[in-house]
Design an enzyme around this catalytic site. Structure first.
Site, PDB file in Angstrom:
ATOM      1  CG  ASP A  37      -0.064  -7.414   0.480  1.00 44.64           C
ATOM      2  OD1 ASP A  37      -0.186  -6.496  -0.525  1.00 44.64           O
ATOM      3  OD2 ASP A  37      -0.204  -6.952   1.749  1.00 44.64           O
ATOM      4  CD  GLU A 207       5.888  -2.570  -1.100  1.00 41.73           C
ATOM      5  OE1 GLU A 207       6.066  -2.166  -0.170  1.00 41.73           O
ATOM      6  OE2 GLU A 207       4.425  -2.126  -1.350  1.00 41.73           O
TER       7      GLU A 207
END
Length: 325
Positions: A37, A207
């Site tokens: 991420d 997401e």
């Protein structure tokens, strides 16, 4: 004389081989360790990457950061934020997003992986006077601690528009919201219709939202698929406003079974005063099967003559050194 010439030849050959070794060095992953991420950004002519420490939730309780002057050699800054300093964060923290505001650095993060409105957790904010921290909890509580429009309060991204207005764009569970941040980041400013959270979910969104502006167009990017599987990928849309509407154009980053799988949850770095763009993302090596075995990589991102993003080829070579002028 022949010996001198031969010696000089050997030196020249050795130098050439050394230079070849440098230029052929594999730069992906950009640093060692399991990290995911990643948010890439530039502060004061220095590249920074703020990733998730990819580990089981019991161990994923701190954030590291990495800095580089040339996008190749990285310095690790350990534990810039730790849940021991965030009283309400009891479980994992992840997916940091950072922005500089009035000489302070604000780090937004997700914590506790809440599954309903009765659990404590959500999106928090930490602050520091330097990019490397240390960061301290800014609010003493989550900034967003409830589900709005079906969006789990995770995967936060802070976007600054052309007029200086900052927005929080976030959401898991296949829903994405946008909200106007107050100038001091202590809360939100209602939209004209008095709502706080507006849904901007495009088709196939899962997401990992990210947004940037190019040629007065708003590029909205997100991750699709399951983060634990090989089909994880990045898609995008383009609109005239940060509010959308965003119509999905297609995938631009995905696995290559010859290189790595699970390529997704990314960010984008634009080099100042240039048209050079880099995509920073995580992927899972072919040798790994554990969900948390993810590494951070960087590739150059290109556009066609119509402004569409060209499909990105994931590589082991990564990008060449680039010093910001």
């Amino acid at each position: 004389m022949k010996q001198v010439i031969f010696f000089l030849f050997i030196l020249a050959y050795a130098k050439t081989m050394a230079q070849t070794a440098v230029t052929s060095k594999n730069n992906n992953p950009v640093f060692k360790g399991w990290y995911a991420d990643p948010e890439g950004i530039i502060f004061d002519k220095t590249y920074w990457i703020y990733p998730t420490f990819s580990a089981p939730y019991a161990d994923q309780v701190f954030l590291d950061a990495f800095s580089s002057k040339d996008l190749t050699n990285w310095t690790k800054h350990s534990r810039i934020l730790d849940t021991t300093g965030v009283k309400w964060a009891k479980r994992a923290i992840w997916a940091p997003s950072i922005i500089k505001n009035k000489n302070k650095y604000f780090l937004f993060f997700g914590a506790n992986d809440i599954q309903n409105d009765q659990e404590m957790g959500g999106i928090g904010v930490a602050v520091a006077s330097k990019p490397e921290g240390p960061y301290k909890d800014y609010l003493g509580k989550p900034l967003v601690d409830k589900f709005h429009n079906g969006a789990q309060p995770i995967d936060q991204f802070v976007f600054r528009d052309k007029d200086g207005q900052c927005y929080l764009i976030y959401g898991g569970w296949k829903h994405c919201n946008i909200a106007k941040l107050k100038p001091d980041f202590t809360g939100f400013v209602p939209f004209k219709d008095q709502t706080i959270f507006k849904e901007i979910t495009p088709e196939n969104y899962v997401e990992g939202p990210f947004m940037f502006i190019k040629n007065n167009k708003y590029y909205f990017m997100w991750s699709e698929g399951g983060w634990t599987g090989p089909d994880y990928c990045v898609a995008y849309a383009i609109a005239d406003s940060p509010m959308g509407p965003f119509k999905r154009i297609g995938k631009i980053l995905e696995q290559d079974p010859k290189i790595a799988v699970g390529a997704g949850h990314h960010s984008v770095i634009k080099v100042p005063d240039s048209d050079t763009y880099y995509i920073v993302y995580h992927r899972r090596p072919l040798t790994e099967t554990h969900a948390n075995s993810r590494e951070t990589c960087v590739e150059e991102m290109h556009f066609d003559e119509n402004g569409f993003i060209k499909p990105i080829v994931i590589t082991n070579e990564g990008v060449k050194p680039h010093i910001i002028k």
